[in-house]
Design a protein around this motif. Structure first.
Motif, PDB file in Angstrom:
ATOM      1  N   ASP A 115       0.860  -1.239   0.003  1.00  0.00           N
ATOM      2  CA  ASP A 115      -0.059  -0.083  -0.071  1.00  0.00           C
ATOM      3  C   ASP A 115       0.895   1.303  -0.063  1.00  0.00           C
ATOM      4  O   ASP A 115       0.246   2.075  -0.462  1.00  0.00           O
ATOM      5  N   ALA A 116       2.101   1.138   0.537  1.00  0.00           N
ATOM      6  CA  ALA A 116       2.881   2.432   0.735  1.00  0.00           C
ATOM      7  C   ALA A 116       3.939   2.486  -0.604  1.00  0.00           C
ATOM      8  O   ALA A 116       4.482   3.674  -0.792  1.00  0.00           O
ATOM      9  N   LEU A 117       4.166   1.401  -1.079  1.00  0.00           N
ATOM     10  CA  LEU A 117       5.350   1.114  -2.267  1.00  0.00           C
ATOM     11  C   LEU A 117       4.834   0.463  -3.491  1.00  0.00           C
ATOM     12  O   LEU A 117       3.844  -0.321  -3.207  1.00  0.00           O
ATOM     13  N   PRO A 176      15.298   1.197   7.694  1.00  0.00           N
ATOM     14  CA  PRO A 176      15.275   0.181   6.361  1.00  0.00           C
ATOM     15  C   PRO A 176      15.245  -1.165   7.046  1.00  0.00           C
ATOM     16  O   PRO A 176      14.736  -2.137   6.119  1.00  0.00           O
ATOM     17  N   ALA A 177      15.696  -1.652   8.098  1.00  0.00           N
ATOM     18  CA  ALA A 177      16.104  -3.048   8.492  1.00  0.00           C
ATOM     19  C   ALA A 177      14.740  -3.893   8.898  1.00  0.00           C
ATOM     20  O   ALA A 177      14.788  -4.889   8.690  1.00  0.00           O
ATOM     21  N   ALA A 231      19.982  -6.683  -4.608  1.00  0.00           N
ATOM     22  CA  ALA A 231      20.713  -5.368  -5.136  1.00  0.00           C
ATOM     23  C   ALA A 231      19.806  -4.270  -4.656  1.00  0.00           C
ATOM     24  O   ALA A 231      20.447  -3.307  -4.917  1.00  0.00           O
ATOM     25  N   GLY A 232      18.690  -4.198  -4.327  1.00  0.00           N
ATOM     26  CA  GLY A 232      18.004  -3.177  -3.994  1.00  0.00           C
ATOM     27  C   GLY A 232      16.501  -3.253  -4.691  1.00  0.00           C
ATOM     28  O   GLY A 232      16.148  -3.900  -5.750  1.00  0.00           O
ATOM     29  N   HIS A 233      15.343  -2.646  -4.051  1.00  0.00           N
ATOM     30  CA  HIS A 233      14.082  -2.696  -4.711  1.00  0.00           C
ATOM     31  C   HIS A 233      13.412  -1.484  -3.795  1.00  0.00           C
ATOM     32  O   HIS A 233      13.807  -0.754  -2.855  1.00  0.00           O
ATOM     33  N   PRO A 234      12.423  -1.052  -4.288  1.00  0.00           N
ATOM     34  CA  PRO A 234      11.452   0.122  -3.745  1.00  0.00           C
ATOM     35  C   PRO A 234      11.404  -0.021  -2.350  1.00  0.00           C
ATOM     36  O   PRO A 234      11.057  -1.250  -1.920  1.00  0.00           O
ATOM     37  N   PRO A 245      21.868  -1.915  -2.026  1.00  0.00           N
ATOM     38  CA  PRO A 245      22.356  -3.460  -1.701  1.00  0.00           C
ATOM     39  C   PRO A 245      21.869  -3.477  -0.231  1.00  0.00           C
ATOM     40  O   PRO A 245      22.622  -2.906   0.491  1.00  0.00           O
ATOM     41  N   HIS A 246      21.249  -4.789   0.136  1.00  0.00           N
ATOM     42  CA  HIS A 246      21.224  -5.050   1.388  1.00  0.00           C
ATOM     43  C   HIS A 246      21.053  -6.746   1.497  1.00  0.00           C
ATOM     44  O   HIS A 246      21.020  -7.564   0.491  1.00  0.00           O
TER      45      HIS A 246
END
Length: 144
Positions: A46-48, A68-69, A118-121, A126-127
């Motif tokens: 709903d937010a992304l 972000p964690a 590698a990352g996403h909305p 990278p995480h």
């Protein structure tokens, strides 16, 4: 890095989780077992710009103050809490950041997967995804 490396850790994760403080454990597990969890959690889709159900992770809810964690609460298609997910930025870890006293959706943990993203909305950098599955069938319920 295009390939995703997955490390699955068996029941030995209990020792790893033993260090979580009582503060992180001080929530009502019963209230989190079925989606949707109460405020402050919001549905990530709903937010992304993400799908409601993400294969391998399910339907995610997060307290925005913990980004972000996370933790992100991962529910299967029936609304059952199946995993708790953390998304820890690699740059922060490389700089020596610690993510302490993080909550766990349900305290029983059957297995853990840790893999690169590698990352996403929502978590663009990278995480590492750290996925705590809460029962032996949880991973299967989160796949398509």
């Amino acid at each position: 890095m295009n390939s995703i490396k997955t490390l699955t850790i068996g029941l030995g994760v209990a020792g790893l989780l033993g260090g979580i403080s009582s503060q992180a454990m001080a929530h009502d597990e019963e209230a989190l077992r079925q989606a949707p969890p109460a405020s402050p959690y919001v549905k990530v889709s709903d937010a992304l710009p993400l799908p409601e159900f993400i294969p391998g992770l399910g339907t995610l809810f997060v307290d925005p103050d913990t980004l972000p964690a996370g933790p992100f609460l991962a529910y299967d298609r029936e609304g059952q809490l199946s995993a708790t997910v953390y998304m820890t930025p690699l740059a922060a870890l490389e700089e020596g950041a610690a993510f302490n006293d993080m909550a766990v959706g349900l305290h029983p943990v059957d297995s853990v997967d840790i893999y690169y993203n590698a990352g996403h909305p929502g978590v663009d950098e990278p995480h590492a995804h750290v996925v705590l599955f809460h029962d032996s069938e949880a991973k299967a319920r989160l796949t398509p």
